[in-house]
Design an enzyme around this catalytic site. Structure first.
Site, mmCIF file in Angstrom:
data_model
loop_
_atom_site.group_PDB
_atom_site.id
_atom_site.type_symbol
_atom_site.label_atom_id
_atom_site.label_comp_id
_atom_site.label_asym_id
_atom_site.label_seq_id
_atom_site.Cartn_x
_atom_site.Cartn_y
_atom_site.Cartn_z
ATOM 1 N N GLU A 165 0.715 -0.536 -5.219
ATOM 2 C CA GLU A 165 -0.171 0.197 -5.249
ATOM 3 C C GLU A 165 0.316 1.544 -5.105
ATOM 4 O O GLU A 165 0.720 2.476 -4.369
ATOM 5 C CB GLU A 165 -1.229 -0.094 -3.875
ATOM 6 N N ASP A 181 0.908 -1.279 0.108
ATOM 7 C CA ASP A 181 0.110 -0.092 -0.054
ATOM 8 C C ASP A 181 0.954 1.290 -0.081
ATOM 9 O O ASP A 181 1.851 1.448 0.596
ATOM 10 C CB ASP A 181 -0.906 0.067 1.347
#
Length: 648
Positions: free
Chosen positions: A327, A285
């Site tokens: 991401e 992330d």
């Protein structure tokens, strides 16, 4: 001194944790990846220590942790490692299909997810991304993205035994489990943050902290804001510290200080522990934010890529069956670096997968404008990916659709970028359109806000009244998914899209969710729609069966593997997207009509200059032959292949 010579003592440190019988098994991995790991970490951290011996001690300890992870790796996962080390492109094949959901919204918890494996198998899913399930911050936690413990499961979802049982069951069904691994920050009630609050100097330096606003204000001059409405700014005052802490996202998410080598070591160790629990892929992330540098946006810094390269080398050594997925919601030009590079003298592997966010956003723009020009710019700006990597192609996810990622492509055309993207944003919030989404973080009427909403709501299912409107809604949804299936990468289905599930308005009555409109597209699984999935008289059934048909055809087309060539064609109508996949000798031709009108194309004209004749095609989806003049109905798609027996 050569890298091979320098790594000798560290190789010994790692092997000291293994039984002698394992040395030969991982010898090839070490020979290939340990020098890269050593060089990358030396570049990142070699100057962070008082002397060379201190650095050597730190690196020895890191490699001993890796050795312990290898020694503890369960036999089934070792076997998986060996198989995937032999077949490096296993995740880039035409049979790969991802599915993304929250465990509780999908099935109540980890045990419930295990019960839904037959549904995943019916779709042909090979990769399941469960959104955050690790123990999250008490209270507000950004949908689980504020992690309080990397070694515990959120209690209402289950426990580590449930995780291991789920991963085992998924693996038996041919499905890899993907977990979010939040690299950029931890919750303010994570043990590291608690220790920092209590005055532990060791853990204070796991975070960025400042005695006053001088440095934060200098940084802020160049920084963007992720949540300008509910969490403005990038720094929060921590009363326990009496200092300002860097918090890119929410005040309760403290950014980790990766200039501290101990942060890298502890995060890498946490990832390897989860890999040994059976997690086969990690969605990393917020990778673009990992390194801070004054005078910049603090995104996409070279050191952020070095952190990912070091993680990749470590994973290749300790758990080569594991995938890393970046991401990085960044502009198209910045995306390829997250997959690594294939330079002749300085080849670097980074993540195996990266979200192609600009392709996703551009496909929605094409629907709104009934014009594919912006998407064609994205195509043209997307290079061939490095070996052993793949795009992650998707239509929707748990986040908003961010239009600003398309500014570089939009600037290539005459219209004002701000006005154009703002018009698209308003379109999907329902302003004079079939869409039924909403704006995200809409506190400034002059800004271009992201869009929230389920794919079915954005393509018209929620507003459709007539049979024709419902048909067009279905065609739009299938066209977007068809593009994601054919572009080149691993496509991802977002939970509920396969059943045309629409928005969940109930989030406004949930205090912990009411301030975050992204919950509009995070619905609870609809059992009633699921029961209708095989019914031709219900929208859920027509969408499900059509989507399954597309997927069945995709699995029969090796030209759709991620590494196969892709070539954009120029159609005579701006509403048409046309591109080739595979070789000129055995191509697949994708044609998509992004408008509400029927469009005729001259196949010979379309293929002029490509050494491919205009005749001799058949649509893989309908099995119908295609004439020299082909008619594309509103929002329709064709997957054209050469008739059997014909050669070019």
């Amino acid at each position: 001194m050569s890298a091979a010579t320098n790594t000798a003592p560290f190789l010994t440190a790692l092997l000291s944790k293994l039984a002698p019988g394992m040395h030969a098994r991982i010898g090839a991995r070490l020979a290939k990846h340990l020098p890269d790991l050593y060089q990358t970490l030396q570049t990142l951290y070699g100057n962070q220590f008082s002397n060379e011996q201190a650095y050597a001690t730190w690196l020895t300890e890191l490699l001993q942790v890796a050795g312990e992870a290898i020694a503890a790796r369960p036999l089934p996962l070792q076997i998986l490692d060996d198989a995937r080390s032999t077949d490096k492109n296993w995740f880039a094949k035409e049979n790969m299909l991802g599915y993304c959901c929250y465990a509780d919204r999908f099935a109540g918890g980890l045990r419930g997810v295990q019960q839904r494996i037959p549904h995943l198998q019916e779709l042909g899913v090979t990769y399941l991304h469960l959104l955050p399930f690790l123990k999250a911050r008490a209270g507000e936690n950004d949908g689980g993205f504020a992690v309080a413990d990397f070694d515990a499961i959120e209690p209402h979802l289950g426990n580590m035994v449930d995780l291991e049982e789920l991963s085992t069951a998924l693996r038996a069904a041919g499905i890899s489990l993907c977990s979010d691994f939040i690299l950029n920050h931890v919750a303010d009630d994570h043990p590291w943050a608690i220790a920092a609050k209590q005055g532990d100097l060791h853990y204070r330096d796991y975070f960025y902290h400042y005695p006053d606003r001088t440095e934060p204000d200098n940084y802020e001059r160049n920084l963007g804001q992720v949540f300008p409405q509910v969490a403005p700014g990038n720094f929060s005052f921590a009363p326990e510290l009496q200092e300002w802490v860097w918090t890119t996202f929410y005040p309760y998410q403290w950014d980790l200080n990766y200039s501290n080598p101990n942060v890298f070591a502890d995060m890498a160790a946490a990832l390897l522990r989860l890999a040994n629990r059976g997690v086969e892929a990690f969605r990393l992330d917020s990778t673009a934010f990992l390194w801070k540098r004054a005078g910049t946006k603090c995104m996409n810094q070279p050191e952020a890529h070095q952190i990912l390269q070091a993680l990749r080398s470590l994973v290749e050594i300790a758990a080569p069956g594991v995938l890393l997925k970046a991401e990085a919601i960044v502009e198209t030009a910045e995306l390829p670096a997250y997959l690594g590079n294939s330079g002749e003298t300085n080849s670097k592997q980074e993540c195996h997968l990266a979200y192609h966010s600009s392709l996703m956003a551009a496909s929605w723009v094409a629907l709104a404008e009934q014009d594919t020009s912006l998407m064609r710019h994205v195509f043209a700006g997307t290079p061939a990916q490095p070996e052993q990597s793949s795009w992650l192609t998707y239509v929707r996810c748990h986040d908003d659709i961010g239009w600003n990622v398309l500014r570089p492509e939009a600037s290539l055309e005459a219209e004002d970028v701000q006005q154009r993207l703002a018009r698209v944003s308003r379109f999907y919030s329902g302003e004079g359109s079939y869409a039924r989404g909403a704006s995200f973080q809409a506190n400034d009427p002059a800004a271009v806000h992201g869009t929230v909403g389920m794919a079915a709501a954005l393509t018209g299912f929620s507003s459709a009244q007539t049979a024709t409107e419902k048909h067009l809604s279905r065609q739009r949804l299938l066209l977007l998914y068809g593009l994601s299936f054919c572009f080149g990468g691993m496509p991802l289905i977002y939970m509920g899209d396969e059943l045309a599930q629409t928005n969940d308005e109930a989030y406004r009555q949930v205090p912990a969710q009411a301030a975050d409109s992204r919950w509009l597209h995070r619905p609870v699984w609809d059992e009633e729609l699921y029961a209708q999935r095989h019914s031709g008289s219900h929208e859920a059934g027509t969408v499900f069966n059509a989507l399954c048909h597309l997927l069945q055809q995709r699995r029969q087309l090796p030209r759709l593997a991620a590494q196969e060539a892709r070539q954009l064609l120029k159609a005579n109508n701006p509403a048409v997207l046309a591109f080739l996949r595979g070789s000129v000798d055995d191509p697949l031709l994708f044609l998509g009509n992004f408008s509400e009108h029927s469009i005729s194309l001259d196949m010979a004209e379309l293929l002029t200059g490509h050494d491919i004749p205009g005749q001799g095609w058949v649509d893989q989806l309908s099995k119908l032959d295609v004439d020299l003049t082909v008619t594309l109905q509103a929002y329709s798609q064709l997957w054209l292949v050469r008739k059997q027996g014909l050669t070019i």
